[in-house]
Structures are given as C-alpha cells and as structure tokens.
Design a protein around this motif. Structure first.
Motif, mmCIF file in Angstrom:
data_model
loop_
_atom_site.group_PDB
_atom_site.id
_atom_site.type_symbol
_atom_site.label_atom_id
_atom_site.label_comp_id
_atom_site.label_asym_id
_atom_site.label_seq_id
_atom_site.Cartn_x
_atom_site.Cartn_y
_atom_site.Cartn_z
ATOM 1 N N VAL A 191 0.860 -1.185 0.000
ATOM 2 C CA VAL A 191 0.000 0.000 0.000
ATOM 3 C C VAL A 191 0.895 1.234 0.000
ATOM 4 C CG1 VAL A 191 -1.796 1.279 1.219
ATOM 5 C CG2 VAL A 191 -1.791 -1.225 1.269
ATOM 6 N N ALA A 192 0.730 2.091 -0.986
ATOM 7 C CA ALA A 192 1.561 3.288 -1.105
ATOM 8 C C ALA A 192 1.151 4.323 -0.069
ATOM 9 C CB ALA A 192 1.446 3.876 -2.510
ATOM 10 N N ALA A 193 2.136 4.870 0.627
ATOM 11 C CA ALA A 193 1.860 5.941 1.582
ATOM 12 C C ALA A 193 1.665 7.253 0.823
ATOM 13 C CB ALA A 193 3.018 6.072 2.569
ATOM 14 N N PRO A 194 0.676 8.061 1.187
ATOM 15 C CA PRO A 194 0.420 9.311 0.456
ATOM 16 C C PRO A 194 1.631 10.213 0.361
ATOM 17 C CG PRO A 194 -1.387 8.825 1.966
ATOM 18 C CD PRO A 194 -0.299 7.832 2.266
ATOM 19 N N GLU A 195 2.443 10.240 1.417
ATOM 20 C CA GLU A 195 3.606 11.130 1.399
ATOM 21 C C GLU A 195 4.680 10.682 0.417
ATOM 22 O OE1 GLU A 195 4.002 8.283 4.950
ATOM 23 O OE2 GLU A 195 2.455 9.546 4.036
ATOM 24 N N ILE A 262 -9.513 26.003 -3.367
ATOM 25 C CA ILE A 262 -8.510 25.258 -2.590
ATOM 26 C C ILE A 262 -9.252 24.411 -1.563
ATOM 27 C CG2 ILE A 262 -6.553 25.386 -1.013
ATOM 28 C CD1 ILE A 262 -5.820 28.050 -2.262
ATOM 29 N N ILE A 263 -9.108 23.113 -1.675
ATOM 30 C CA ILE A 263 -9.744 22.194 -0.730
ATOM 31 C C ILE A 263 -8.654 21.487 0.059
ATOM 32 C CG2 ILE A 263 -11.267 20.213 -0.451
ATOM 33 C CD1 ILE A 263 -12.527 20.910 -3.128
ATOM 34 N N GLU A 264 -8.716 21.623 1.367
ATOM 35 C CA GLU A 264 -7.775 20.938 2.250
ATOM 36 C C GLU A 264 -8.545 19.953 3.127
ATOM 37 O OE1 GLU A 264 -4.525 23.948 3.675
ATOM 38 O OE2 GLU A 264 -6.399 25.040 3.430
ATOM 39 N N TYR A 265 -7.876 18.889 3.508
ATOM 40 C CA TYR A 265 -8.529 17.896 4.357
ATOM 41 C C TYR A 265 -7.506 17.291 5.301
ATOM 42 C CZ TYR A 265 -6.435 14.232 1.458
ATOM 43 O OH TYR A 265 -5.530 13.412 0.807
ATOM 44 N N PRO A 276 -12.076 13.531 8.883
ATOM 45 C CA PRO A 276 -12.821 14.239 9.926
ATOM 46 C C PRO A 276 -12.972 15.742 9.713
ATOM 47 C CG PRO A 276 -10.595 13.782 10.679
ATOM 48 C CD PRO A 276 -10.724 13.145 9.327
ATOM 49 N N TRP A 277 -12.112 16.325 8.866
ATOM 50 C CA TRP A 277 -12.107 17.801 8.741
ATOM 51 C C TRP A 277 -11.805 18.203 7.307
ATOM 52 C CZ3 TRP A 277 -8.011 20.945 7.272
ATOM 53 C CH2 TRP A 277 -8.142 22.322 7.523
ATOM 54 N N VAL A 304 -2.673 14.670 9.300
ATOM 55 C CA VAL A 304 -1.787 15.451 8.424
ATOM 56 C C VAL A 304 -2.656 16.231 7.447
ATOM 57 C CG1 VAL A 304 0.052 15.343 6.703
ATOM 58 C CG2 VAL A 304 0.033 13.725 8.624
ATOM 59 N N ARG A 305 -2.457 17.544 7.401
ATOM 60 C CA ARG A 305 -3.248 18.363 6.498
ATOM 61 C C ARG A 305 -2.707 18.239 5.079
ATOM 62 N NH1 ARG A 305 -4.651 24.704 7.493
ATOM 63 N NH2 ARG A 305 -5.465 23.770 9.420
#
Length: 455
Positions: A191-195, A262-265, A276-277, A304-305
């Motif tokens: 599974v690839a980590a997003p970072e 700009i969408i942040e999560y 959650p946010w 992590v944003r």
C-alpha cells in the motif's frame, strides 16, 4: 612553486585530475544534449545534476589531498611517490603510431561505454524493468497497468517527479524496496503511503488540464441477474464533469480541481477512509471549515493536512482492479466476452471466481473444471452447440482471475479501494455525507444531482 607542482604528481592527485577532467568533459556533453532536447529520460537528470558534479568535486578534493599526503610522506623521511609524466615525442614514428592507436581505441571505448550507459539508463525507464526485474512484488500493479488506459506510459512518468531531488528520493526509496525484496520482508499487499506519491501537478497535469471545462458524459452501467437468462439491467448516468467554463465559473465534478478553489482535508491514516475535517477556500464564497460532529481537537492534531488533488479521487488511474467479482463478470458479459446464452453463467462465473485457491495455476484449473462440470448437468437444446461459447466463457473467467487475484501478494477483488464513485467504496461519501458541518450550520451535501443525473 616547482615543489608544489611535484607534490601534485602523486598517484592520488593524478587520479583526482583524471576524474575532474573526465567528468567535466562528460558533463559538458550531457548538458548540451539536455539543452538541445536530445533526450527525455529523467534518469539522465541524475547523471547531469547529481552524479557528474559529485565526481567533479571529488576529483578537485583529491588533488590537494594527494599533495598534502605526499608532503607528509616526505616530511616523515619516506621516498617520493610522485609519478613522472611520460615523455612523448611525436617526431618519433613509433611513438606517433602508438599515440594514434591509443587515441583511436580511447575514442571507440568512450563511444561504447557511452552507448552502454545510455542503453542502461533507457532500460531503467521501461515498464518491464520496473514491473518485472527489480520489483517482483509489483505484479498486481504491473498487470493492471498493462490492461489500463495508461499502458503506453512509463512508470517513471508518474512515479518520479520533476527535479534532481525527486529523482534522488525515488531511487533511495527504490533501494529500500529492493532490500525488502532481497530479505523477503515486504508488505503484502503493498500500500503506497500518500507522502511517497508524486504530486499530481508534477505528473498528471503534464497531460491532463484539471481545470478545463468538460461536457457531460453518458455512462451506461450494465448489471446481470443470477437467473437462467442472465437478465440485464441498465443504469444510464449523465455525469456532470464540468470544470471552469469560459466565464471563470466552476461547476460539476471538476469544480474540485478549479484554480479558484482550494480544498484541504485531514488525513488520519484511517483504513476506513474517514476524513474528519475539510476546509474549502473559494474566491467567491470565501473560506469555510467543516468537521464531523464529535471530533476533538486532539484527534484533529494527530492528522496530516493535505491539499486535495487529482489522485484523491483518481487514486487508481493506472492500477485499477475490479472491486468485486460480480462487477468484473458483469463487465465481461457487457463486452461480449461471456455469452448470455449460457444459462446461469453469471451466477456460476461469480461462484468460481470467489472460491479460495492456493495458487494461480490451481485457480485456473479449478475455474475451468467448476464451470464445465456445471454445464455437463445442464441439458442444451439439440440444435445448440455450447462448446465454443463455453470455451470463451472459461477463457474470460481465467483472464479475470489473472488480472484481479494474486494469492502470493494477498491481493484480490476490493483489496485496493477505488475512490471514483461511491458504490464499491466510500469514495465521494468520504466528504459528501451530510455529516461534515461548518460552524454556521452548513454541511457538505449529498445531493445526487450535483454530479450526475439518471437518464
């Protein structure tokens, strides 16, 4: 001064001179090739911006280091180790012939080594190298890639970003994975980590314009029942792809990719894909934050944003594996690979694919046996020869298994969630669930008509 000159005749200093001169020549040649666009291979960037300058600097360091070591040798009373330069007299016919031979052979060697090096670099850029030679655990990804819409694109085009730092990070990560393969301690499934993923702006956006307005597209989704006639049900969706139109207004699904939005999560690493946010900054509507009820500041602090980009929805653009055996069989029937004239073929196909097998070879044999044995018990009309249809159905099911199930890597239907849509995985509903609420009482809605309409 003459003493200093003699000191740099030590073997170490001379080695430094050779390294500096050779790397400088190659650096100039490669730089000119890059300047005039004679190559497009990203690995050559490593050679140009990292390896050659490092060799050049190493050579420069060795020159004074050799002189310093030579001075200490002589101060200790040891004999000089300096080398005398060869005396060359081109007026001597034998020396002249030797010089010509050495020059010609050196030129040939340089050409041969350069071609071999370039060929090696080009080979590292191929899908075969990435998927088969060094990355054996990547069989599921390689198989899916070769069947997908990006089959003609090399792995490094998406997995290596721009600039030498990205090249270096990618190769350092590759070394880590190679050690894991050697030790046989890599994760299953992988599974690839997003970072570790390259930003979409450095990869996807080289070919795709995320903000370009796109017209509606019709999606026809066929499903089949488990009855004798494999009854077909068709759902037709008009997808509002959208984007940014000529007036600068963003709408539709690709509103999320608009330059004005700009969408942040918050990524908490939750395997259930809970976000959650969410924070939305829009040039027209301003800024608004949404959070799931009951989420605490401590929970938010652990995440992590991230800024939303193409791959947050298109997370399997080149490595898609069917979410369920039912969906894989339905698509195969819709394409005509499995004939609907075979009674109960949809039911029996799904049953054969969902059984547990110890290996791929065992699975292919058992799938064929299961389907054929069933139709031996099903009488066919006298005028009907099921042989060809049955053969095609068996082959189609075996191909589905090859593309979707990899026992050695613990990969099967649904192992990798695809965030496009919201039927087989949370996908859109990670945010569009009516539960993300802002402080002024607004929520991220779940209105179906926002993205598509039933035809």
């Amino acid at each position: 001064m003459s003493g200093g000159v003699r000191l740099i005749r030590s073997p170490i200093s001379i080695a430094g001179m050779v390294l500096t001169t050779a790397s400088a020549v190659v650096l100039i040649v490669v730089f000119l090739g890059d300047l005039f666009g004679l190559h497009t291979n990203p690995y050559l960037g490593i050679l140009l911006f990292l390896f050659l300058p490092a060799v050049f600097v190493l050579g420069l360091v060795l020159i004074p280091a050799g002189a310093w070591i030579e001075r200490r040798r002589r101060a200790a009373g040891k004999p000089a180790s300096s080398l005398e330069w060869p005396r060359i007299d081109l007026n001597d016919s034998s020396q002249r012939a030797t010089a010509v031979i050495v020059f010609c052979l050196t030129t040939v060697n340089i050409v041969v080594v350069s071609l071999a090096a370039y060929g090696g670099v080009e080979y590292m850029d191929t899908v075969g190298f990435c998927g088969s030679v060094c990355h054996t655990p990547m069989q599921p990804e390689l198989t899916a890639h070769l069947q997908g819409p990006h089959a003609g694109i090399t792995c490094v085009a998406c997995h290596v970003g721009r600039g030498p730092s990205s090249f270096a990070n990618a190769k350092l990560s590759g070394v880590h994975r190679l050690l894991a393969v050697v030790r046989n301690n890599y994760s299953r499934p992988i599974v690839a980590a997003p970072e570790n993923l390259v930003p979409a702006r450095d990869t996807c956006e080289g070919c795709h314009a995320p903000a370009r307005f796109r017209a509606d597209r019709i999606n026809r989704i066929a499903d089949y029942a488990d009855d004798a006639g494999n009854t077909e049900s068709v759902t037709t969706l008009r997808m509002h792809l959208g984007g940014t139109d000529g007036t600068g207004r963003a709408a539709g699904i690709h509103w999320h990719a608009s330059r004005s939005t700009i969408i942040e999560y918050l990524d908490t690493g939750d395997r259930d894909h809970v976000i959650p946010w969410v924070k939305v900054t829009d040039q027209r509507a301003g800024t608004r934050e949404y959070a799931i009820g009951g989420v605490t500041p401590e929970q938010l602090a652990k995440g992590v944003r991230r800024r939303m980009e193409c791959t947050d929805c298109h997370n399997r653009p080149s490595h898609a594996i069917a979410a369920t055996a039912e969906r894989a069989v339905d698509r195969s029937i819709a394409r005509g690979e499995i004939g609907r004239t075979l009674p109960f073929v949809r039911r029996e196909a799904v049953k054969a694919l969902k059984a547990s097998y110890t290996s791929e070879d065992a699975a292919l044999t058992a799938i064929a046996q299961s389907v054929r044995e069933f139709y031996q018990t099903q009488p066919a009309p006298a005028e009907t020869d099921r042989g060809p249809s049955l053969d095609r159905a068996v082959l189609a099911l075996q191909n589905i298994y090859r593309r979707s199930v990899f026992p050695d890597m613990q990969v099967s239907f649904g192992t990798y969630a695809n965030n496009i849509g919201h039927v087989d995985s949370p996908g859109c509903f990670r945010c569009h669930d009516d539960e993300h609420v802002s402080k002024d009482g607004r929520n991220i809605g779940q209105d179906c008509e926002t993205c598509h309409a039933l035809e």
